[in-house]
Design a protein around this motif. Structure first.
Motif, PDB file in Angstrom:
ATOM      1  N   GLY A 191      71.497  40.150  26.967  1.00 19.34           N
ATOM      2  CA  GLY A 191      71.011  41.536  27.055  1.00 19.34           C
ATOM      3  C   GLY A 191      70.387  41.819  28.411  1.00 19.34           C
ATOM      4  N   ILE A 192      69.935  40.769  29.074  1.00 17.13           N
ATOM      5  CA  ILE A 192      69.246  40.911  30.361  1.00 17.13           C
ATOM      6  C   ILE A 192      70.207  41.372  31.478  1.00 17.13           C
ATOM      7  N   PHE A 193      71.514  41.208  31.262  1.00 17.62           N
ATOM      8  CA  PHE A 193      72.478  41.573  32.308  1.00 17.62           C
ATOM      9  C   PHE A 193      72.456  43.069  32.611  1.00 17.62           C
TER      10      PHE A 193
ATOM     11  N   THR B 136      61.625  36.835  31.614  1.00 14.02           N
ATOM     12  CA  THR B 136      62.740  37.767  31.827  1.00 14.02           C
ATOM     13  C   THR B 136      62.517  38.584  33.104  1.00 14.02           C
ATOM     14  N   THR B 137      61.304  39.044  33.327  1.00 15.86           N
ATOM     15  CA  THR B 137      61.023  39.821  34.543  1.00 15.86           C
ATOM     16  C   THR B 137      61.233  38.974  35.788  1.00 15.86           C
ATOM     17  N   ALA B 138      60.767  37.740  35.759  1.00 15.00           N
ATOM     18  CA  ALA B 138      60.912  36.860  36.929  1.00 15.00           C
ATOM     19  C   ALA B 138      62.392  36.611  37.236  1.00 15.00           C
ATOM     20  N   LEU B 139      63.214  36.478  36.205  1.00 11.71           N
ATOM     21  CA  LEU B 139      64.642  36.214  36.433  1.00 11.71           C
ATOM     22  C   LEU B 139      65.329  37.459  37.012  1.00 11.71           C
TER      23      LEU B 139
ATOM     24  N   GLU C 254      63.666  54.243  29.382  1.00  7.34           N
ATOM     25  CA  GLU C 254      63.224  54.624  30.739  1.00  7.34           C
ATOM     26  C   GLU C 254      63.359  56.125  30.974  1.00  7.34           C
ATOM     27  N   GLU C 255      64.446  56.703  30.480  1.00  6.88           N
ATOM     28  CA  GLU C 255      64.670  58.142  30.731  1.00  6.88           C
ATOM     29  C   GLU C 255      63.692  59.039  29.975  1.00  6.88           C
ATOM     30  N   THR C 256      63.085  58.499  28.924  1.00  6.15           N
ATOM     31  CA  THR C 256      62.185  59.336  28.119  1.00  6.15           C
ATOM     32  C   THR C 256      60.712  59.023  28.402  1.00  6.15           C
ATOM     33  N   GLY C 257      60.450  58.325  29.498  1.00  7.11           N
ATOM     34  CA  GLY C 257      59.046  58.074  29.865  1.00  7.11           C
ATOM     35  C   GLY C 257      58.449  56.844  29.205  1.00  7.11           C
ATOM     36  N   GLY C 258      59.289  56.067  28.536  1.00  8.01           N
ATOM     37  CA  GLY C 258      58.822  54.796  27.969  1.00  8.01           C
ATOM     38  C   GLY C 258      59.041  53.690  28.990  1.00  8.01           C
ATOM     39  N   THR C 259      59.287  52.491  28.493  1.00 10.63           N
ATOM     40  CA  THR C 259      59.504  51.390  29.442  1.00 10.63           C
ATOM     41  C   THR C 259      60.461  50.371  28.874  1.00 10.63           C
ATOM     42  N   VAL C 260      61.068  49.590  29.774  1.00  7.33           N
ATOM     43  CA  VAL C 260      61.784  48.387  29.369  1.00  7.33           C
ATOM     44  C   VAL C 260      61.168  47.269  30.189  1.00  7.33           C
ATOM     45  N   SER C 261      60.803  46.180  29.508  1.00  7.36           N
ATOM     46  CA  SER C 261      60.079  45.132  30.224  1.00  7.36           C
ATOM     47  C   SER C 261      60.057  43.832  29.429  1.00  7.36           C
ATOM     48  N   ASP C 262      59.318  42.854  29.959  1.00  2.00           N
ATOM     49  CA  ASP C 262      59.146  41.600  29.218  1.00  2.00           C
ATOM     50  C   ASP C 262      58.046  41.795  28.171  1.00  2.00           C
TER      51      ASP C 262
ATOM     52  N   HIS D 261      62.568  45.921  24.945  1.00  4.23           N
ATOM     53  CA  HIS D 261      62.660  44.629  25.628  1.00  4.23           C
ATOM     54  C   HIS D 261      64.007  44.528  26.341  1.00  4.23           C
ATOM     55  N   TYR D 262      64.064  43.696  27.389  1.00 10.01           N
ATOM     56  CA  TYR D 262      65.280  43.516  28.182  1.00 10.01           C
ATOM     57  C   TYR D 262      66.467  42.982  27.380  1.00 10.01           C
ATOM     58  N   TYR D 263      66.243  42.447  26.189  1.00  7.14           N
ATOM     59  CA  TYR D 263      67.345  41.871  25.418  1.00  7.14           C
ATOM     60  C   TYR D 263      68.024  42.881  24.493  1.00  7.14           C
ATOM     61  N   VAL D 264      67.448  44.094  24.332  1.00 14.52           N
ATOM     62  CA  VAL D 264      68.117  45.050  23.435  1.00 14.52           C
ATOM     63  C   VAL D 264      69.259  45.727  24.190  1.00 14.52           C
TER      64      VAL D 264
END
Ligand code: 13P
Ligand code: SF4
Length: 315
Positions: free
Chosen positions: A239-241, A217-220, A33-41, A21-24
């Motif tokens: 964490g979103i910064f 979080t995605t919209a922001l 992201e580098e390992t083929g996973g994702t970061v998202s809402d 999640h964007y807050y971690v």
């Protein structure tokens, strides 16, 4: 070998994927992201986990995100980095009390926020996230439905105002967003009149009222990337910064104030449960296979129906 390289090797061995999640912390987001996973809402985390072909999903976030991943992918192993990482909205909406509340209002369609336990989701007709709540409630209103909403009162009030739907609202809140202070935000805005104010709808109404953009979080993050302003005041977990800086490196980002009248800390826009996610416990979890999310099959089946409605509706 660096800890990132060790995690990458373990992910390969387990055919696992890291969903963050964007807050971690930024290092976990980058690694995902580098390992083929994702970061998202939270909505896209759920969708990604369901659609990926990994055997194991490692969730860097909080418990309800792990549970949602398991509910949608019962055949996959789902591990969280710390079993204690939860959410004040989840804690504040226990199934026994919630079930009683629902039983008292059987004429209402039960809509719950994703930040709830599997049991609460199983009791609901619909699950929504901050990125989908408005659309779903508008749709239900058009069908003439009256709504029972839980657990976040601020998001519930915001949705009610925007849609004019008939909503009975559970009185839960997020301890992080609850701390933003409208008075101090007004003072900050006077200092930066050129700035746009971005607010997550878990914030109090007095703060939402000052916003140029209210959203998930995605919209922001998208607002920082796409809008013309060069300066943004951001009322959500800091964490979103990490992602905001990545998508708009030249823009100035300022934390919305949590200090001021009634403040209990100076700079506390960070979720203590999200902060429990670290590279170290990510590696430990992968090595040991601990912190597995297991959900009663009956509960999972019912909860899946209400989450699947959301995924279909937002597809
Ligand atoms: P999003 O669905 O906007 O990512 O929010 C999740 C959350 O926990 C916000 O506090
Ligand atoms: Fe829950 Fe708030 Fe933490 Fe999000 S930021 S996980 S809503 S306590």
């Amino acid at each position: 070998m660096s800890i990132q390289d060790q995690i990458q090797a373990e992910l390969k061995t387990r055919n696992a994927v890291l969903v963050a999640h964007y807050y971690v912390s930024g290092d976990l987001q980058t690694l995902a992201e580098e390992t083929g996973g994702t970061v998202s809402d939270s909505l896209e985390m759920a969708r990604f986990g369901k659609n990926c072909d990994a055997d194991t999903i490692i969730v860097a976030g909080v418990k309800f995100m792990g549970e949602t991943a398991k509910i949608l992918s019962p055949e996959k192993t789902v591990l969280v980095l710390d079993e204690g990482a939860t959410c004040s909205l989840d804690i504040g909406c226990q199934i026994e009390d919630f079930a009683k509340f629902c039983d008292q209002h059987t004429d209402r369609t039960v809509v719950v926020y994703a930040n709830t336990s599997a049991e609460v989701k199983a009791r609901a007709d619909w699950v929504v996230t901050s990125g989908s709540a408005l659309k779903v409630v508008k749709h239900l209103k058009e069908q003439g439905k009256k709504i029972l909403w839980a657990p976040d009162k601020h998001l519930g009030n915001y949705v009610q105002q925007q849609t004019n739907a008939d909503m009975l609202i559970w009185q839960g809140s997020c301890v992080v967003h609850e701390r933003f202070k409208a008075d101090a935000l007004k003072t900050l805005k006077a200092k930066y009149p050129e700035a746009a104010i971005l607010v997550h709808p878990e914030s109090p109404q007095s703060v939402v009222d000052l916003a140029d953009v209210v959203g998930s979080t995605t919209a922001l993050i998208n607002a920082v990337r796409d809008r013309d302003e060069q300066t943004f005041i951001v009322a959500t977990d800091n964490g979103i910064f990490h992602k905001m800086h990545e998508v708009a490196p030249d823009k100035k980002l300022i934390e919305a104030p949590t200090m001021g009248v009634g403040a209990d800390c100076e700079s506390c826009a960070h979720c203590e449960w999200m902060a429990m996610n670290t590279l170290e416990n990510c590696l430990d979890t992968l090595k040991t296979g601990k912190n597995e999310i297991l959900i009663n099959l009956d509960i999972a089946k019912k909860a899946k129906e209400s989450i699947q409605k959301l995924l279909d509706f937002t597809a």
